[in-house]
Design a protein around this motif. Structure first.
Motif, mmCIF file in Angstrom:
data_model
loop_
_atom_site.group_PDB
_atom_site.id
_atom_site.type_symbol
_atom_site.label_atom_id
_atom_site.label_comp_id
_atom_site.label_asym_id
_atom_site.label_seq_id
_atom_site.Cartn_x
_atom_site.Cartn_y
_atom_site.Cartn_z
ATOM 1 N N GLY A 156 0.815 -1.213 0.000
ATOM 2 C CA GLY A 156 0.000 0.000 0.000
ATOM 3 C C GLY A 156 0.849 1.264 0.000
ATOM 4 N N GLY A 157 0.166 2.401 0.131
ATOM 5 C CA GLY A 157 0.859 3.683 0.065
ATOM 6 C C GLY A 157 1.940 3.809 1.123
ATOM 7 N N VAL A 158 1.592 3.559 2.388
ATOM 8 C CA VAL A 158 2.582 3.640 3.469
ATOM 9 C C VAL A 158 3.517 2.433 3.409
ATOM 10 C CG1 VAL A 158 2.910 3.720 5.970
ATOM 11 C CG2 VAL A 158 1.009 4.970 4.927
ATOM 12 N N GLY A 178 -1.753 -9.268 -0.363
ATOM 13 C CA GLY A 178 -2.572 -10.220 -1.108
ATOM 14 C C GLY A 178 -1.764 -10.848 -2.247
ATOM 15 N N LYS A 181 0.073 -8.999 -5.137
ATOM 16 C CA LYS A 181 1.147 -8.037 -4.822
ATOM 17 C C LYS A 181 2.443 -8.715 -4.375
ATOM 18 C CE LYS A 181 -2.179 -5.063 -5.274
ATOM 19 N NZ LYS A 181 -3.064 -4.794 -4.166
ATOM 20 N N TYR A 196 -1.547 -13.030 2.590
ATOM 21 C CA TYR A 196 -2.540 -13.184 3.661
ATOM 22 C C TYR A 196 -3.763 -14.003 3.246
ATOM 23 C CZ TYR A 196 -5.076 -9.177 1.601
ATOM 24 O OH TYR A 196 -5.750 -8.333 0.755
ATOM 25 N N ASN A 217 -5.969 -4.297 10.395
ATOM 26 C CA ASN A 217 -7.164 -5.129 10.557
ATOM 27 C C ASN A 217 -6.867 -6.458 11.239
ATOM 28 O OD1 ASN A 217 -5.731 -6.274 8.527
ATOM 29 N ND2 ASN A 217 -7.319 -6.130 6.968
ATOM 30 N N VAL A 269 1.062 5.162 16.145
ATOM 31 C CA VAL A 269 1.720 6.166 15.302
ATOM 32 C C VAL A 269 0.710 7.243 14.922
ATOM 33 C CG1 VAL A 269 2.885 6.567 13.094
ATOM 34 C CG2 VAL A 269 3.342 4.462 14.397
ATOM 35 N N ALA A 271 1.047 10.429 12.591
ATOM 36 C CA ALA A 271 2.012 11.099 11.716
ATOM 37 C C ALA A 271 1.947 12.614 11.872
ATOM 38 C CB ALA A 271 1.761 10.696 10.267
ATOM 39 N N HIS A 314 -6.978 -1.660 -2.162
ATOM 40 C CA HIS A 314 -5.935 -2.551 -2.673
ATOM 41 C C HIS A 314 -5.038 -1.899 -3.730
ATOM 42 C CE1 HIS A 314 -7.791 -5.846 -0.475
ATOM 43 N NE2 HIS A 314 -8.949 -5.416 -0.953
HETATM 44 N N1 LIG Z 1 -1.359 6.726 11.957
HETATM 45 C C1 LIG Z 1 -1.173 7.647 11.030
HETATM 46 O O1 LIG Z 1 -0.703 8.751 11.329
HETATM 47 C C2 LIG Z 1 -1.506 7.350 9.610
HETATM 48 C C3 LIG Z 1 -0.954 8.089 8.546
HETATM 49 C C4 LIG Z 1 -1.263 7.709 7.234
HETATM 50 C C5 LIG Z 1 -2.111 6.639 6.999
HETATM 51 N N2 LIG Z 1 -2.663 5.982 8.060
HETATM 52 C C6 LIG Z 1 -3.556 4.830 7.874
HETATM 53 O O2 LIG Z 1 -2.740 3.739 7.489
HETATM 54 C C7 LIG Z 1 -3.512 2.838 6.702
HETATM 55 C C8 LIG Z 1 -2.750 2.499 5.443
HETATM 56 O O3 LIG Z 1 -2.617 3.674 4.652
HETATM 57 P P1 LIG Z 1 -2.152 3.531 3.156
HETATM 58 O O4 LIG Z 1 -2.040 4.893 2.606
HETATM 59 O O5 LIG Z 1 -0.997 2.621 3.067
HETATM 60 O O6 LIG Z 1 -3.438 2.792 2.542
HETATM 61 P P2 LIG Z 1 -3.567 2.083 1.128
HETATM 62 O O7 LIG Z 1 -2.577 2.647 0.196
HETATM 63 O O8 LIG Z 1 -5.006 2.113 0.777
HETATM 64 O O9 LIG Z 1 -3.146 0.558 1.414
HETATM 65 C C9 LIG Z 1 -4.000 -0.288 2.128
HETATM 66 C C10 LIG Z 1 -3.320 -1.647 2.287
HETATM 67 O O10 LIG Z 1 -4.146 -2.479 3.089
HETATM 68 C C11 LIG Z 1 -4.014 -3.807 2.622
HETATM 69 N N3 LIG Z 1 -5.187 -4.614 2.887
HETATM 70 C C12 LIG Z 1 -6.445 -4.413 2.438
HETATM 71 N N4 LIG Z 1 -7.242 -5.410 2.872
HETATM 72 C C13 LIG Z 1 -6.449 -6.245 3.608
HETATM 73 C C14 LIG Z 1 -6.679 -7.442 4.329
HETATM 74 N N5 LIG Z 1 -7.890 -8.000 4.399
HETATM 75 N N6 LIG Z 1 -5.645 -8.002 4.984
HETATM 76 C C15 LIG Z 1 -4.412 -7.457 4.924
HETATM 77 N N7 LIG Z 1 -4.124 -6.335 4.260
HETATM 78 C C16 LIG Z 1 -5.142 -5.738 3.608
HETATM 79 C C17 LIG Z 1 -3.819 -3.690 1.141
HETATM 80 O O11 LIG Z 1 -3.041 -4.791 0.728
HETATM 81 P P3 LIG Z 1 -3.396 -5.715 -0.561
HETATM 82 O O12 LIG Z 1 -3.566 -4.777 -1.723
HETATM 83 O O13 LIG Z 1 -2.200 -6.577 -0.672
HETATM 84 O O14 LIG Z 1 -4.671 -6.423 -0.242
HETATM 85 C C18 LIG Z 1 -3.091 -2.345 0.978
HETATM 86 O O15 LIG Z 1 -1.708 -2.595 0.853
HETATM 87 C C19 LIG Z 1 -4.872 3.519 6.489
HETATM 88 O O16 LIG Z 1 -5.782 2.997 7.445
HETATM 89 C C20 LIG Z 1 -4.591 4.980 6.778
HETATM 90 O O17 LIG Z 1 -5.752 5.656 7.226
HETATM 91 C C21 LIG Z 1 -2.371 6.297 9.347
#
Ligand SMILES: NC(=O)c1ccc[n+]([C@@H]2O[C@H](COP(=O)([O-])OP(=O)(O)OC[C@H]3O[C@@H](n4cnc5c(N)ncnc54)[C@H](OP(=O)(O)O)[C@@H]3O)[C@@H](O)[C@H]2O)c1
Length: 332
Positions: A156-158, A178, A181, A196, A217, A269, A271, A314
Motif C-alpha cells: 500500500g501507500g505507506v 494479497g 502483490k 494473507y 485489521n 503512530v 504522523a 488494494h
Molecule cells: N497513523 C497515522 O498517522 C496514519 C498516517 C497515514 C495513513 N494511516 C492509515 O494507514 C492505513 C494504510 O494507509 P495507506 O495509505 O498505506 O493505505 P492504502 O494505500 O489504501 O493501502 C491499504 C493496504 O491495506 C491492505 N489490505 C487491504 N485489505 C487487507 C486485508 N484483508 N488483509 C491485509 N491487508 C489488507 C492492502 O493490501 P493488498 O492490496 O495486498 O490487499 C493495501 O496494501 C490507512 O488505514 C490509513 O488511514 C495512518
C-alpha cells in the motif's frame, strides 16, 4: 482556478470540478502552482467526515475547506512577506492548507521541502503523507539494523515506502500482502512475503522484532503472537476501518495503556506533517535507495474516480492526481 470541491460530507459522487478564486496567502505562506497531488485514505476521511471525531478538526456540520487533498507537488508561484526558505520558481512538495486537488494551493512554508531532483511531480506528490508516515513509524518503533521487521499492507501507500525504508536501514523485511502483490513486495526488498490469503502473520510460529501494522485489521492478540517478547508493535492503520466515532483510531490512542499489559511495546503512530522528514528522505530518494511506487495517475477532473479506486483498499503503491495547464498565473 479549477478545483475538486465539496460543500457537504458524503460519497465521491458529491464532488464537483469547480471554478474557484485563487487562495490568498498570509505572511508565512506560499502559493503553489500544483502539478500533482497525492491521494491517501485521509482524503476519503475528509470527504466523508467519517469517523465523526475528525469533524472536530475539519468542520462539524460541513467541511471548512471545500477543496480536497493535502499532499502536493508543484512550483512556488508566490511567497508571503515572512517566507525566507522558498522563492518563486522553486520546485517543492509537502502538504497544503487549502486543498491540493486544485490548480493552486496555499501552504505553510514549514510544510514544504524542495522536490527531489530525480522525481517527477507525480512521484513527489506520492511522498508527503505516505513516505513521512512510513519514516515516522520506523523511528517510533525504533527499528535497528539487523532486526526482523514484519510489515502489513506492504504493497500500500505507506507500506510500499516502509518496506524500502526498513531495507535501506539494514532491517530484514517480511511483507504481508494479497496474492497479486507478492512479486511487487519482493521487488521492493522484502526478504520474505506472507500472502494473507494463504497464511496468517504468525505463520510457522516465526516472531519478528518489530511489526509495522499499516493494514490495521489484525487483532492485537495475533500481532502479539508474531512479535518477539520484548519486541515492538507500531500501530499505523485502521483509521476508517470500524466505528462511526473513532473509526479504529482508538487502537492508536489506547496503545500506551495496552503496552502496560504484556512484554512487547505497543506504540500508536500519529504522523506529523514536517518538511524536515521530507528533506531527510531526499538523500535516500536521490541515491535510488527508495523510489515511490505509482499505481495509477488520474487527471484532476477524474479525482472522484481516484478516491473510489483507493477506497477499494488494494492499491499497488500510490494513487496520484496530475494537474496540468494551470490557467492563470498569479499577479506579481
Ligand atoms: N497513523 C497515522 O498517522 C496514519 C498516517 C497515514 C495513513 N494511516 C492509515 O494507514 C492505513 C494504510 O494507509 P495507506 O495509505 O498505506 O493505505 P492504502 O494505500 O489504501 O493501502 C491499504 C493496504 O491495506 C491492505 N489490505 C487491504 N485489505 C487487507 C486485508 N484483508 N488483509 C491485509 N491487508 C489488507 C492492502 O493490501 P493488498 O492490496 O495486498 O490487499 C493495501 O496494501 C490507512 O488505514 C490509513 O488511514 C495512518
Amino acid at each position: 482556478m479549477k478545483a475538486i470541491a465539496h460543500d457537504v460530507y458524503g460519497p465521491a459522487d458529491l464532488l464537483e470540478l469547480r471554478d474557484l478564486d485563487m487562495p490568498s496567502i498570509g505572511d508565512d505562506e506560499v502559493l503553489v502552482e500544483v502539478r500533482a497531488a497525492g491521494v491517501d485514505p485521509g482524503v476519503w476521511i475528509l470527504m466523508t467526515g467519517r469517523p465523526m471525531a475528525v469533524r472536530l478538526a475539519v468542520g462539524l456540520r460541513r467541511p471548512r475547506v471545500a477543496v480536497l487533498g493535502r499532499a502536493v507537488a508543484g512550483v512556488v508561484a508566490a511567497v508571503g512577506a515572512g517566507v525566507t526558505r522558498l522563492r518563486p520558481g522553486d520546485e517543492v512538495h509537502g502538504t497544503c492548507e487549502s486543498g491540493s486537488f486544485a490548480e493552486f494551493a496555499r501552504a505553510r512554508q514549514h510544510r514544504l521541502a524542495p522536490k527531489p531532483a530525480n522525481l517527477t511531480f507525480e512521484q513527489a506528490a506520492a511522498m508527503p503523507i505516505s513516505a513521512v508516515t512510513a519514516l515516522q513509524s520506523i523511528r517510533d518503533a525504533g527499528v535497528k539494523p539487523g532486526q526482523r521487521v514484519l510489515i502489513t499492507g506492504a504493497a500500500g501507500g505507506v507500506g510500499s515506502f516502509a518496506v524500502q525504508l526498513v531495507r535501506a536501514h539494514g532491517g530484514i523485511v517480511t511483507g504481508v500482502c494479497g496474492t497479486a502483490k507478492v512479486e511487487l513486495v519482493r521487488s521492493l526488498g522484502a526478504e520474505d512475503v506472507i500472502d494473507y490469503t494463504q497464511d496468517e502473520i504468525d505463520r510457522g510460529g516465526v516472531r519478528h522484532d518489530v511489526i509495522i501494522d499499516t493494514a490495521g485489521n489484525r487483532p492485537l492478540s495475533l500481532l502479539r503472537r508474531a512479535v518477539t517478547p520484548r519486541g515492538t508493535i507500531a500501530l499505523v492503520g485502521g483509521g476508517h476501518a470500524e466505528g462511526w466515532l473513532l473509526g479504529g483510531f482508538q487502537r492508536q490512542m489506547a496503545a500506551p495503556l495496552v503496552s502496560l499489559f504484556g512484554s512487547a511495546r505497543v506504540c500508536g503512530v500519529a504522523a506529523r506533517e514536517r518538511y524536515e522528514d521530507l528533506a531527510d528522505l531526499t538523500s535516500l530518494i536521490e541515491s535510488g535507495a527508495i523510489t515511490p511506487v505509482i499505481d495509477r495517475i488520474y487527471p484532476l477532473a477524474d479525482a472522484p474516480d481516484a478516491i473510489r479506486y483507493l477506497a477499494q483498499g488494494h492499491p499497488a503503491g500510490k494513487v496520484v492526481i496530475t494537474v496540468q495547464g494551470a490557467a492563470n498565473a498569479p499577479a506579481e
